[in-house]
Design a protein around this motif. Structure first.
Motif, PDB file in Angstrom:
ATOM      1  N   UNK A  87       0.833  -1.206   0.000  1.00 41.79           N
ATOM      2  CA  UNK A  87       0.000   0.000   0.000  1.00 41.79           C
ATOM      3  C   UNK A  87       0.863   1.250   0.000  1.00 41.79           C
ATOM      4  N   UNK A  88       1.975   1.212   0.739  1.00 44.63           N
ATOM      5  CA  UNK A  88       2.903   2.350   0.740  1.00 44.63           C
ATOM      6  C   UNK A  88       3.470   2.577  -0.662  1.00 44.63           C
ATOM      7  N   UNK A  89       3.910   1.499  -1.291  1.00 44.15           N
ATOM      8  CA  UNK A  89       4.492   1.598  -2.633  1.00 44.15           C
ATOM      9  C   UNK A  89       3.480   2.144  -3.629  1.00 44.15           C
ATOM     10  N   UNK A  90       2.276   1.643  -3.552  1.00 45.65           N
ATOM     11  CA  UNK A  90       1.212   2.066  -4.481  1.00 45.65           C
ATOM     12  C   UNK A  90       0.957   3.567  -4.386  1.00 45.65           C
ATOM     13  N   UNK A 300      17.426   7.443   1.535  1.00 48.28           N
ATOM     14  CA  UNK A 300      16.488   6.315   1.706  1.00 48.28           C
ATOM     15  C   UNK A 300      17.248   5.055   2.133  1.00 48.28           C
ATOM     16  N   UNK A 301      18.283   5.245   2.962  1.00 49.22           N
ATOM     17  CA  UNK A 301      19.173   4.137   3.333  1.00 49.22           C
ATOM     18  C   UNK A 301      18.430   2.923   3.877  1.00 49.22           C
ATOM     19  N   UNK A 302      17.426   3.128   4.706  1.00 46.73           N
ATOM     20  CA  UNK A 302      16.735   2.012   5.334  1.00 46.73           C
ATOM     21  C   UNK A 302      15.363   1.742   4.724  1.00 46.73           C
ATOM     22  N   UNK A 303      15.187   2.119   3.448  1.00 42.59           N
ATOM     23  CA  UNK A 303      13.911   1.901   2.786  1.00 42.59           C
ATOM     24  C   UNK A 303      13.631   0.405   2.637  1.00 42.59           C
ATOM     25  N   UNK A 304      12.402   0.024   2.906  1.00 41.17           N
ATOM     26  CA  UNK A 304      11.982  -1.376   2.868  1.00 41.17           C
ATOM     27  C   UNK A 304      11.278  -1.736   1.563  1.00 41.17           C
ATOM     28  N   UNK A 305      10.597  -0.787   0.983  1.00 35.77           N
ATOM     29  CA  UNK A 305       9.758  -1.059  -0.199  1.00 35.77           C
ATOM     30  C   UNK A 305      10.441  -0.539  -1.473  1.00 35.77           C
ATOM     31  N   UNK A 306      11.659  -1.030  -1.733  1.00 36.17           N
ATOM     32  CA  UNK A 306      12.396  -0.607  -2.924  1.00 36.17           C
ATOM     33  C   UNK A 306      11.890  -1.338  -4.164  1.00 36.17           C
TER      34      UNK A 306
END
Length: 306
Positions: A87-90, A300-306
């Motif tokens: 949902x975040x990515x979308x 965005x070093x700790x981004x999860x939704x790459x």
């Protein structure tokens, strides 16, 4: 930018003060939603927020749908299964966690529960010692490394398996012996401590066959996620093998059934791994810094939704 801290279980005051200092120093404003009991309050609070910090609060598709301005959400902690990454990515929202900030707290809990277990939960009867015992770490990330460091001080022989690390990487710090697979870890070690996330591959993976490979007197420690345990098959194993012990800071759904194994099972009333003042402060301030860096430099070093 408006930074919202939404915490059903609030940060300690000193952590909130630290978050506020970081946020305001970087020219942003801080809003707090603490001890909320109605998700509609969360929906209303996030509507105009540019950034969001949560602890174990669930950032669902519905929460995201109400977040009209949200650009980044940070889970203050390592685990992130409370974030709906899709949902975040979308919606173009960057999702992060704060890896490493709670690691020592969890590691100390592992060792504390282990001492409690081998001393028969302090019931007055003779117990055993950890020195010379083989400790297996299933996953060798931040928490696993800290457990290894502390266990070395106890004189334990540390083994580890991590599907994403080579043997050379695991053994580089000199406190762990890498094994080829998780089955070998269970076959070799007197104690196995779980540090794996709950994913499609790991859910229910800790089961009758795997734990049943442990030597006589084996102890399983779970400070990871409840979902990785196949509770029904572990109950079956403990019924058949009266030497196996299970200790966890995540109360199983079948807590009442596990309690039948008196002297071989212990669960804390709630998840305790990150419940220290230091971890609380570290994770909250790290989240604030990551948000500030994101807005300042796009980091965005700790981004999860790459």
């Amino acid at each position: 930018m408006k930074v919202l801290v939404a915490t059903e279980k609030p940060f300690a005051k000193v952590a909130v003060d630290g978050i506020r200092e970081v946020v305001e120093k970087n020219g942003h404003t801080l809003a707090l939603l603490e001890k909320y009991t109605d998700v509609n309050d969360f929906y209303a609070a996030v509507a105009d927020a540019d950034a969001l910090i949560v602890r174990s609060d669930k950032v669902t598709k519905e929460v995201i749908a109400h977040a009209n301005n949200l650009k980044i959400v940070v889970r203050a902690g390592a685990g992130f299964d409370n974030l709906d990454l899709a949902a975040c990515t979308e919606k173009g929202i960057v999702a992060m966690n704060t890896p490493g900030q709670n690691s020592n707290a969890v590691a100390e809990l592992v060792m504390g529960m282990l001492v409690y277990a081998v001393r028969n939960f302090y019931n007055g009867k003779s117990g055993s010692e950890l020195m010379g015992k083989k400790l297996g770490l299933l996953a060798y990330g931040n928490v696993g490394r800290n457990v290894a460091r502390i266990a070395k001080g106890f004189g334990m022989d540390v083994y580890a398996f991590d599907a994403f690390l080579t043997a050379e990487q695991i053994e580089a710090d000199g406190v762990a012996h890498a094994v080829a697979n998780q089955a070998a870890l269970f076959e070799t070690c007197d104690v196995v401590s779980l540090h794996i996330p709950a994913t499609a591959e790991t859910k229910n993976s800790i089961n009758y066959d795997l734990v049943g490979k442990m030597p006589k007197g084996g102890i399983l420690v779970n400070t990871a996620r409840k979902e990785v345990i196949d509770e029904a098959s572990l109950l079956k194993l403990m019924g058949e093998r009266t030497d196996i012990r299970y200790i966890t800071d995540i109360m199983p759904d079948a807590d009442a059934e596990f309690k039948a194994f008196e002297g071989r099972y212990f669960a804390t009333p709630k998840k305790m791994g990150a419940q220290t003042e230091e971890a609380n402060i570290n994770a909250g301030i790290a989240a604030a810094n990551q948000i500030s860096n994101f807005f300042a430099t796009g980091c965005t070093k700790f981004q999860l939704n790459k």
